[in-house]
Write an enzyme that holds these catalytic residues in place. Sequence first.
Site, PDB file in Angstrom:
ATOM      1  N   GLY A  41      27.307  60.506  70.667  1.00  0.00           N
ATOM      2  CA  GLY A  41      26.189  62.050  70.909  1.00  0.00           C
ATOM      3  C   GLY A  41      27.181  62.820  70.379  1.00  0.00           C
ATOM      4  O   GLY A  41      27.275  63.077  69.763  1.00  0.00           O
ATOM      5  N   GLN A  46      27.657  71.786  67.500  1.00  0.00           N
ATOM      6  CA  GLN A  46      28.066  70.927  66.627  1.00  0.00           C
ATOM      7  C   GLN A  46      28.016  70.527  65.024  1.00  0.00           C
ATOM      8  O   GLN A  46      29.482  70.817  64.196  1.00  0.00           O
ATOM      9  CB  GLN A  46      28.948  69.292  66.819  1.00  0.00           C
ATOM     10  CG  GLN A  46      30.185  68.991  68.176  1.00  0.00           C
ATOM     11  CD  GLN A  46      29.914  67.868  68.673  1.00  0.00           C
ATOM     12  OE1 GLN A  46      28.952  67.407  69.207  1.00  0.00           O
ATOM     13  NE2 GLN A  46      30.747  66.930  68.966  1.00  0.00           N
ATOM     14  N   CYS A  95      35.441  62.828  70.342  1.00  0.00           N
ATOM     15  CA  CYS A  95      33.953  64.093  70.140  1.00  0.00           C
ATOM     16  C   CYS A  95      34.764  64.162  68.899  1.00  0.00           C
ATOM     17  O   CYS A  95      35.385  64.458  68.133  1.00  0.00           O
ATOM     18  CB  CYS A  95      34.790  65.062  70.912  1.00  0.00           C
ATOM     19  SG  CYS A  95      33.392  66.639  70.632  1.00  0.00           S
ATOM     20  N   HIS A 137      29.115  65.070  78.665  1.00  0.00           N
ATOM     21  CA  HIS A 137      29.570  65.837  77.595  1.00  0.00           C
ATOM     22  C   HIS A 137      28.943  66.448  76.533  1.00  0.00           C
ATOM     23  O   HIS A 137      29.084  67.474  75.749  1.00  0.00           O
ATOM     24  CB  HIS A 137      30.416  64.432  76.871  1.00  0.00           C
ATOM     25  CG  HIS A 137      31.137  64.592  75.531  1.00  0.00           C
ATOM     26  ND1 HIS A 137      32.075  64.067  75.325  1.00  0.00           N
ATOM     27  CD2 HIS A 137      31.037  65.264  74.705  1.00  0.00           C
ATOM     28  CE1 HIS A 137      33.176  64.883  74.270  1.00  0.00           C
ATOM     29  NE2 HIS A 137      32.226  64.901  74.008  1.00  0.00           N
ATOM     30  N   HIS A 141      29.057  70.541  75.817  1.00  0.00           N
ATOM     31  CA  HIS A 141      29.107  71.675  74.209  1.00  0.00           C
ATOM     32  C   HIS A 141      28.177  72.398  74.588  1.00  0.00           C
ATOM     33  O   HIS A 141      28.634  73.626  73.627  1.00  0.00           O
ATOM     34  CB  HIS A 141      28.574  69.991  73.352  1.00  0.00           C
ATOM     35  CG  HIS A 141      29.684  69.605  73.164  1.00  0.00           C
ATOM     36  ND1 HIS A 141      30.691  70.340  71.983  1.00  0.00           N
ATOM     37  CD2 HIS A 141      30.141  68.218  73.033  1.00  0.00           C
ATOM     38  CE1 HIS A 141      31.943  68.453  72.046  1.00  0.00           C
ATOM     39  NE2 HIS A 141      30.922  67.975  72.525  1.00  0.00           N
TER      40      HIS A 141
HETATM   41 NI    NI Z   1      31.781  65.842  71.516  1.00  0.00          NI
END
Ligand code: NI
Length: 174
Positions: A41, A46, A95, A137, A141
């Site tokens: 994912g 990010q 991650c 998860h 974020h």
């Molecule tokens: Ni992550």
Amino acid sequence: MGEPILRQVARSVGDAEFGSTSLQTLISDLIDTMHAADGAGLSAPQIFESVAVCVLEVERNPRYPAFPRVPLLVLVNPVVEPIDGSGLIQLYEGCLSVPGIRGRVPRPYRVRLRARTPTGDAIDRIVEGVEAAIVQHEVDHLYGRLFVDHAESTTLTFLEEYKRYVAPLEAVSS
Ligand code: NI
């Protein structure tokens, strides 16, 4: 980890942005980056966009060989709500923003997921198991949270030690 944008609450996508080229470009970038990095994912913060958009997908992922297949899901403005009494799933998570580290994270096994599609349609469904863990998860974020915030600290492990000691045990359950 340490990059301030990862700790910010991402802004919601506004009504006028649904179906726009800029939103579609962001989503394409997320999917391409997720694929290139073998992520399960990826969320927009990010890739340095503090916007409430995330993607997830598992197709025989070399970083997570024990995970079952999860079809591509694109979530805009997602919200998750635990289903009471559904128990816990406890996966070793990793991650792309916390490279080289895994840790076991207890999460609700089943959650209600509400979100919008890139064109603005409503998503409202129950997700469970590995898919629910990945959804949680990624949605974390968007609220500035990382898996290490919830991981049981004594289970934190470097990737090499994870492969040596933990992965052989996990492979049984796939
Ligand atoms: Ni992550």
